[in-house]
Design a protein around this motif. Structure first.
Motif, PDB file in Angstrom:
ATOM      1  N   MET A  82       0.804  -1.224   0.000  1.00 20.05           N
ATOM      2  CA  MET A  82       0.000   0.000   0.000  1.00 20.05           C
ATOM      3  C   MET A  82       0.834   1.271   0.000  1.00 20.05           C
ATOM      4  O   MET A  82       0.298   2.367  -0.047  1.00 20.05           O
ATOM      5  CB  MET A  82      -0.920   0.019   1.225  1.00 20.05           C
ATOM      6  CG  MET A  82      -1.970  -1.063   1.212  1.00 20.05           C
ATOM      7  SD  MET A  82      -3.095  -0.944  -0.176  1.00 20.05           S
ATOM      8  CE  MET A  82      -3.916   0.576   0.194  1.00 20.05           C
ATOM      9  N   GLU A  98      -3.983   3.037   5.725  1.00 22.77           N
ATOM     10  CA  GLU A  98      -4.757   2.629   4.558  1.00 22.77           C
ATOM     11  C   GLU A  98      -4.876   1.105   4.467  1.00 22.77           C
ATOM     12  O   GLU A  98      -5.902   0.575   4.056  1.00 22.77           O
ATOM     13  CB  GLU A  98      -4.134   3.196   3.293  1.00 22.77           C
ATOM     14  CG  GLU A  98      -4.308   4.702   3.186  1.00 22.77           C
ATOM     15  CD  GLU A  98      -3.645   5.295   1.952  1.00 22.77           C
ATOM     16  OE1 GLU A  98      -2.964   4.553   1.215  1.00 22.77           O
ATOM     17  OE2 GLU A  98      -3.823   6.499   1.743  1.00 22.77           O
ATOM     18  N   THR A  99      -3.838   0.401   4.872  1.00 21.83           N
ATOM     19  CA  THR A  99      -3.879  -1.059   4.854  1.00 21.83           C
ATOM     20  C   THR A  99      -4.908  -1.583   5.851  1.00 21.83           C
ATOM     21  O   THR A  99      -5.599  -2.564   5.580  1.00 21.83           O
ATOM     22  CB  THR A  99      -2.486  -1.640   5.186  1.00 21.83           C
ATOM     23  OG1 THR A  99      -1.527  -1.111   4.270  1.00 21.83           O
ATOM     24  CG2 THR A  99      -2.490  -3.152   5.087  1.00 21.83           C
ATOM     25  N   ARG A 102      -8.438  -2.032   4.491  1.00 18.76           N
ATOM     26  CA  ARG A 102      -8.693  -3.011   3.422  1.00 18.76           C
ATOM     27  C   ARG A 102      -9.497  -4.184   3.978  1.00 18.76           C
ATOM     28  O   ARG A 102      -9.259  -4.634   5.102  1.00 18.76           O
ATOM     29  CB  ARG A 102      -7.375  -3.522   2.837  1.00 18.76           C
ATOM     30  CG  ARG A 102      -6.463  -2.446   2.285  1.00 18.76           C
ATOM     31  CD  ARG A 102      -7.021  -1.767   1.095  1.00 18.76           C
ATOM     32  NE  ARG A 102      -7.112  -2.719   0.006  1.00 18.76           N
ATOM     33  CZ  ARG A 102      -7.653  -2.458  -1.154  1.00 18.76           C
ATOM     34  NH1 ARG A 102      -8.170  -1.285  -1.384  1.00 18.76           N
ATOM     35  NH2 ARG A 102      -7.714  -3.371  -2.086  1.00 18.76           N
TER      36      ARG A 102
END
Length: 125
Positions: A82, A98-99, A102
């Motif tokens: 990412m 951000e990961t 997911r």
């Protein structure tokens, strides 16, 4: 301060902390030295705190959980995918956050001291 998620890139002396608003925008992404990390997190409402699973992540995870936050660890190989831009602490902290959002990423809980003791004995054996 009420955030959806706080991500931390762990290091030896200076940590990079990124906080995400409920609409996934970045509220802040700044360096915080080791003694000020817990004080900074103490000022935030209890939320999800994510870190890369590394050497000191279990220790920091237990300390942050005592403040009322929920702590999850992310395997480093998933964060690498990412990463946008050059590898630096600021980009790493954003990639960790951000990961965590997911859907197929497996988030891990920090190990207790007893679990780490057992892991050490098994590795020595």
């Amino acid at each position: 301060m009420n955030y959806k998620l706080i991500s931390i890139d762990l290091a030896k002396t200076v940590f990079q902390v990124a906080a995400f608003n409920p609409d996934n925008t970045i509220a802040f992404n700044r360096k915080i030295n080791r003694p000020a990390l817990l004080d900074t997190l103490r000022q935030c409402e209890p939320t999800l705190v994510v870190m890369e699973a590394c050497y000191s992540a279990n220790y920091w995870g237990r300390a942050i959980e005592k403040l009322g936050h929920t702590v999850k660890l992310i395997p480093a190989r998933m964060v690498k995918a990412m990463l946008v831009g050059n590898k630096n602490d600021a980009n790493d902290a954003v990639a960790i956050g951000e990961t965590a959002g997911r859907p197929k990423v497996s988030l891990l809980r920090p190990k207790t001291v007893e679990q780490q003791d057992i892991q050490s004995l098994l590795r020595i054996r």
